[in-house]
Write an enzyme that holds these catalytic residues in place. Structure first.
Site, PDB file in Angstrom:
ATOM      1  CG  ASP A  91      17.614  -0.067   2.767  1.00  0.00           C
ATOM      2  OD1 ASP A  91      17.242   1.123   2.804  1.00  0.00           O
ATOM      3  OD2 ASP A  91      17.893  -0.654   1.721  1.00  0.00           O
ATOM      4  CE  LYS A 177      11.190   0.585  -9.064  1.00  0.00           C
ATOM      5  NZ  LYS A 177      11.342   1.329  -7.781  1.00  0.00           N
ATOM      6  CG  LEU A 181      10.999   4.369   0.228  1.00  0.00           C
ATOM      7  CD1 LEU A 181       9.666   4.237   0.936  1.00  0.00           C
ATOM      8  CD2 LEU A 181      11.653   5.699   0.575  1.00  0.00           C
ATOM      9  CB  SER A 231       0.169   1.619  -3.282  1.00  0.00           C
ATOM     10  OG  SER A 231       0.611   2.135  -4.523  1.00  0.00           O
ATOM     11  CE  LYS A 237       0.056   6.505 -11.093  1.00  0.00           C
ATOM     12  NZ  LYS A 237       1.118   7.136 -10.325  1.00  0.00           N
ATOM     13  CD  GLU A 252       0.305  -9.113  -1.764  1.00  0.00           C
ATOM     14  OE1 GLU A 252      -0.583  -8.283  -1.452  1.00  0.00           O
ATOM     15  OE2 GLU A 252       1.276  -9.378  -1.057  1.00  0.00           O
ATOM     16  CD  GLU A 385      -2.359  -1.529   2.617  1.00  0.00           C
ATOM     17  OE1 GLU A 385      -2.404  -2.739   2.813  1.00  0.00           O
ATOM     18  OE2 GLU A 385      -1.884  -1.030   1.586  1.00  0.00           O
TER      19      GLU A 385
HETATM   20  P1  NAI Z   1       4.159   2.002  -4.320  1.00  0.00           P
HETATM   21  O1  NAI Z   1       3.075   1.056  -4.680  1.00  0.00           O
HETATM   22  O2  NAI Z   1       4.190   3.269  -5.059  1.00  0.00           O
HETATM   23  O3  NAI Z   1       5.583   1.291  -4.485  1.00  0.00           O
HETATM   24  C1  NAI Z   1       5.765  -0.080  -4.788  1.00  0.00           C
HETATM   25  C2  NAI Z   1       6.766  -0.215  -5.919  1.00  0.00           C
HETATM   26  O4  NAI Z   1       6.221   0.366  -7.098  1.00  0.00           O
HETATM   27  C3  NAI Z   1       8.086   0.497  -5.669  1.00  0.00           C
HETATM   28  O5  NAI Z   1       9.146  -0.259  -6.209  1.00  0.00           O
HETATM   29  C4  NAI Z   1       7.916   1.785  -6.464  1.00  0.00           C
HETATM   30  O6  NAI Z   1       9.122   2.377  -6.846  1.00  0.00           O
HETATM   31  C5  NAI Z   1       7.150   1.298  -7.660  1.00  0.00           C
HETATM   32  N1  NAI Z   1       6.410   2.318  -8.399  1.00  0.00           N
HETATM   33  C6  NAI Z   1       5.880   3.473  -7.946  1.00  0.00           C
HETATM   34  N2  NAI Z   1       5.259   4.146  -8.939  1.00  0.00           N
HETATM   35  C7  NAI Z   1       5.395   3.389 -10.059  1.00  0.00           C
HETATM   36  C8  NAI Z   1       4.956   3.527 -11.410  1.00  0.00           C
HETATM   37  N3  NAI Z   1       4.247   4.576 -11.815  1.00  0.00           N
HETATM   38  N4  NAI Z   1       5.252   2.546 -12.282  1.00  0.00           N
HETATM   39  C9  NAI Z   1       5.949   1.459 -11.889  1.00  0.00           C
HETATM   40  N5  NAI Z   1       6.401   1.282 -10.639  1.00  0.00           N
HETATM   41  C10 NAI Z   1       6.124   2.235  -9.717  1.00  0.00           C
HETATM   42  O7  NAI Z   1       4.076   2.225  -2.752  1.00  0.00           O
HETATM   43  P2  NAI Z   1       4.846   3.295  -1.821  1.00  0.00           P
HETATM   44  O8  NAI Z   1       4.765   4.652  -2.417  1.00  0.00           O
HETATM   45  O9  NAI Z   1       6.174   2.760  -1.480  1.00  0.00           O
HETATM   46  O10 NAI Z   1       3.920   3.244  -0.533  1.00  0.00           O
HETATM   47  C11 NAI Z   1       2.670   3.901  -0.533  1.00  0.00           C
HETATM   48  C12 NAI Z   1       1.610   3.064   0.124  1.00  0.00           C
HETATM   49  O11 NAI Z   1       1.435   1.860  -0.592  1.00  0.00           O
HETATM   50  C13 NAI Z   1       1.916   2.601   1.525  1.00  0.00           C
HETATM   51  O12 NAI Z   1       1.608   3.572   2.461  1.00  0.00           O
HETATM   52  C14 NAI Z   1       1.030   1.393   1.646  1.00  0.00           C
HETATM   53  O13 NAI Z   1      -0.274   1.764   1.985  1.00  0.00           O
HETATM   54  C15 NAI Z   1       1.032   0.817   0.252  1.00  0.00           C
HETATM   55  N6  NAI Z   1       1.970  -0.289   0.134  1.00  0.00           N
HETATM   56  C16 NAI Z   1       1.490  -1.562   0.121  1.00  0.00           C
HETATM   57  C17 NAI Z   1       2.349  -2.621   0.063  1.00  0.00           C
HETATM   58  C18 NAI Z   1       1.854  -4.007   0.071  1.00  0.00           C
HETATM   59  O14 NAI Z   1       2.600  -4.932   0.379  1.00  0.00           O
HETATM   60  N7  NAI Z   1       0.633  -4.260  -0.306  1.00  0.00           N
HETATM   61  C19 NAI Z   1       3.797  -2.438   0.041  1.00  0.00           C
HETATM   62  C20 NAI Z   1       4.205  -1.061  -0.011  1.00  0.00           C
HETATM   63  C21 NAI Z   1       3.300  -0.052   0.053  1.00  0.00           C
HETATM   64 MG    MG Z   2      15.858   3.046   3.786  1.00  0.00          MG
END
Ligand code: NAI
Ligand code: MG
Length: 496
Positions: A91, A177, A181, A231, A237, A252, A385
């Site tokens: 995955d 949730k 990905l 992120s 948000k 986090e 980042e």
């Molecule tokens: P993301 O922050 O959008 O996704 C994290 C989670 O939030 C996922 O489950 C996603 O479906 C959910 N999500 C997205 N939009 C939302 C909303 N409006 N309301 C509630 N939940 C929502 O991150 P994404 O798009 O997977 O990755 C983008 C960037 O974020 C990466 O390139 C990286 O820089 C950063 N990132 C940082 C992480 C960390 O551990 N600090 C982990 C993943 C991404």
């Molecule tokens: Mg996958």
């Protein structure tokens, strides 16, 4: 294979009947489908969690009974570790050895919070002497309520475990949730919780996208606390949603963590730890030490050694035994990281090695380990980042300059320092404005220790004792125990 939602103790179809493709990033092929929840599914999941919390046995039972369920889950994870690691590999793309490490950490997390729940219950309520014998006062901890947990794709099972295990141990109910990905290992977690006899509604799994499934969960008034990893944009948000009706939130959010290496550090070890700090999990690590600061006398030798080491890394499908780096998680993440590399080149940073798809891999979201030097400190590559295997290395002259450069960031999740002088390491560790500091290493993470960021890297702490207290409310109970009657307007509110 189609993976359903898990709501109120049953695996169910999403209301809209929509499923999302799950992609193997090493070959870009769809190998499964996961339910795409929408607001109606989120409503059902939150209603189930709400009912389980308000009326069910889970928050009211003895901690030992909850602990038994969590220990069942830990052993189910261990029993299934090979299959789970293969699923995570497929995955997410991460190498099998890393996936196995994640899986065993996830199992440990359930055992750890089983113990912690029992320990906190055994400690009982704390009596507090308020200096007034007319009152007997105590403080107790109670489960916080319904938790909306929103997790990322970089450690799919483990990031869920960091939230689900302590929340359940505390007596909360949960709607999880995971990232669209990498949703599959959380489906297995639902199966283990179900088989362990968790009462219906205590845990619910809502797979789907951020906007369609995450946003309605974040906005739902039935959720008492939002626990998020991901992120900064999404964290912001979620905090705004929580702000509307004042619900609890923990965030986090990653960062741009510095790694300071003094000239007296062991060069070979420095190169090992730099690689662990930025190439582990393809650099898709919230605490990745992506800014390396090297004291000038060691700088040239270190850059040369790191270049050679990075070029020797074996890249490929994570199930090949020799592989040390797999693909990035998705086409979008690959494009984002490639964009940051291009911006770095354009902005005047010097590309020492990497920056491209490995020549022998024409399919899959693979990327070479990438090293930049001379990164302008106002450049996005130094400040934001990248979340990929991309490290920037700059030189410094003295300790004060290193600390100033390290702290010149709006983030503060982690930091690391290396030197043979342990007093200096301690000074630097105290001076770094970050929630996690490593001395003579980078990245080792322990369930027993608090995890979280200063500044824009987040709010609150996960793991350790803090990790379960984050899912508890604190209640004071004050009893009037005097034989003397109380007048409504006492002449002496306080005893003499
Ligand atoms: P993301 O922050 O959008 O996704 C994290 C989670 O939030 C996922 O489950 C996603 O479906 C959910 N999500 C997205 N939009 C939302 C909303 N409006 N309301 C509630 N939940 C929502 O991150 P994404 O798009 O997977 O990755 C983008 C960037 O974020 C990466 O390139 C990286 O820089 C950063 N990132 C940082 C992480 C960390 O551990 N600090 C982990 C993943 C991404
Ligand atoms: Mg996958």
């Amino acid at each position: 294979m189609r993976h359903q939602l898990y709501i109120n103790g049953a695996f169910v179809e999403p209301v809209g009947g929509v499923y999302l493709d799950v992609i193997d990033p090493a070959c870009e092929e769809v190998f499964a489908q996961a339910a795409a929840a929408s607001a109606a599914d989120v409503d059902a999941a939150v209603a189930a969690a709400r009912h389980a919390f308000d009326h069910g046995p889970w928050p009211r039972m003895a901690a030992g009974q909850r602990a038994a369920v969590l220990r069942h889950v830990a052993s189910a994870i261990r029993q299934d570790q090979q299959a789970l690691a293969q699923l995570e590999l497929r995955d997410n793309g991460k190498p099998l050895k890393e996936a196995l490490w994640d899986v065993s950490d996830a199992a440990f997390c359930f055992d750890f919070y089983a113990d912690m729940a029992e320990q906190i219950e055994a400690e009982g309520e704390a009596a507090v002497d308020v200096g007034d014998a007319r009152f007997a006062c105590r403080v107790r901890k109670e489960p916080l309520g319904v938790v909306g947990a929103i997790t990322p794709w970089n450690f799919p099972l483990l990031m869920a475990a960091w939230k689900v295990a302590p929340a359940l141990a505390a007596g909360c109910s949960v709607v999880l949730k995971p990232s669209e990905l990498c949703p599959l290992s959380c489906g297995e977690l639902a199966r283990y919780l179900h088989a362990a006899g968790l009462p219906a509604g205590v845990f619910n799994l809502i797979t789907g996208t951020g906007p369609e499934a995450g946003a309605p969960l974040a906005a739902h008034p039935g959720v008492d606390k939002l626990a998020f990893t991901g992120s900064q944009a999404t964290g912001s948000k979620i905090m705004a949603e929580a702000a509307r009706d004042i619900r609890k939130v923990s965030l986090e959010l990653g960062g741009k963590s510095p790694f300071i290496i003094f000239a007296d550090a062991d060069l070979d070890q420095a190169v090992q730890w730099i690689q662990f700090g930025i190439f582990w999990n393809q650099g898709q690590v919230c605490s990745a030490t992506s800014r390396v600061l090297v004291q000038r006398p060691l700088y040239a030798a270190l850059v040369a050694r790191l270049k050679a080491a990075a070029e020797a890394i074996t890249i490929g499908r994570g199930d090949e035994d020799s592989v040390q780096m797999g693909p990035l998680v998705s086409a979008a993440q690959h494009a984002k990281v490639m964009g940051a590399i291009a911006a770095g080149v354009q902005g005047g940073a010097r590309l020492v090695t990497g920056g491209e798809r490995p020549a022998h891999l024409s399919r899959g979201y693979f990327l070479q380990p990438t090293v930049f030097t001379d990164v302008p400190t106002d450049h996005v590559l130094w400040r934001e980042e990248v979340f990929g295997p991309v490290v920037g290395i700059n030189a410094f002259d003295d300790e004060a300059e290193a600390i100033a450069l390290a702290n010149d960031s709006r983030y503060g999740l982690a930091g690391a320092v290396m030197s043979a002088d342990l007093e200096r390491c301690d000074r630097v560790a105290r001076a770094l404005r970050a929630g996690v500091v490593w001395i003579n290493c980078s990245q080792p993470t322990f369930t027993q220790l608090p995890w979280g960021g200063y500044k824009a890297s987040g709010i609150g702490r996960e793991l350790g004792r803090h990790g379960i207290e984050a899912f508890m409310e604190i209640k004071q109970i004050t009893s009037f125990v005097s034989d003397e009657p109380w007048g409504w307007y006492p002449d002496k509110a306080k005893p003499a």
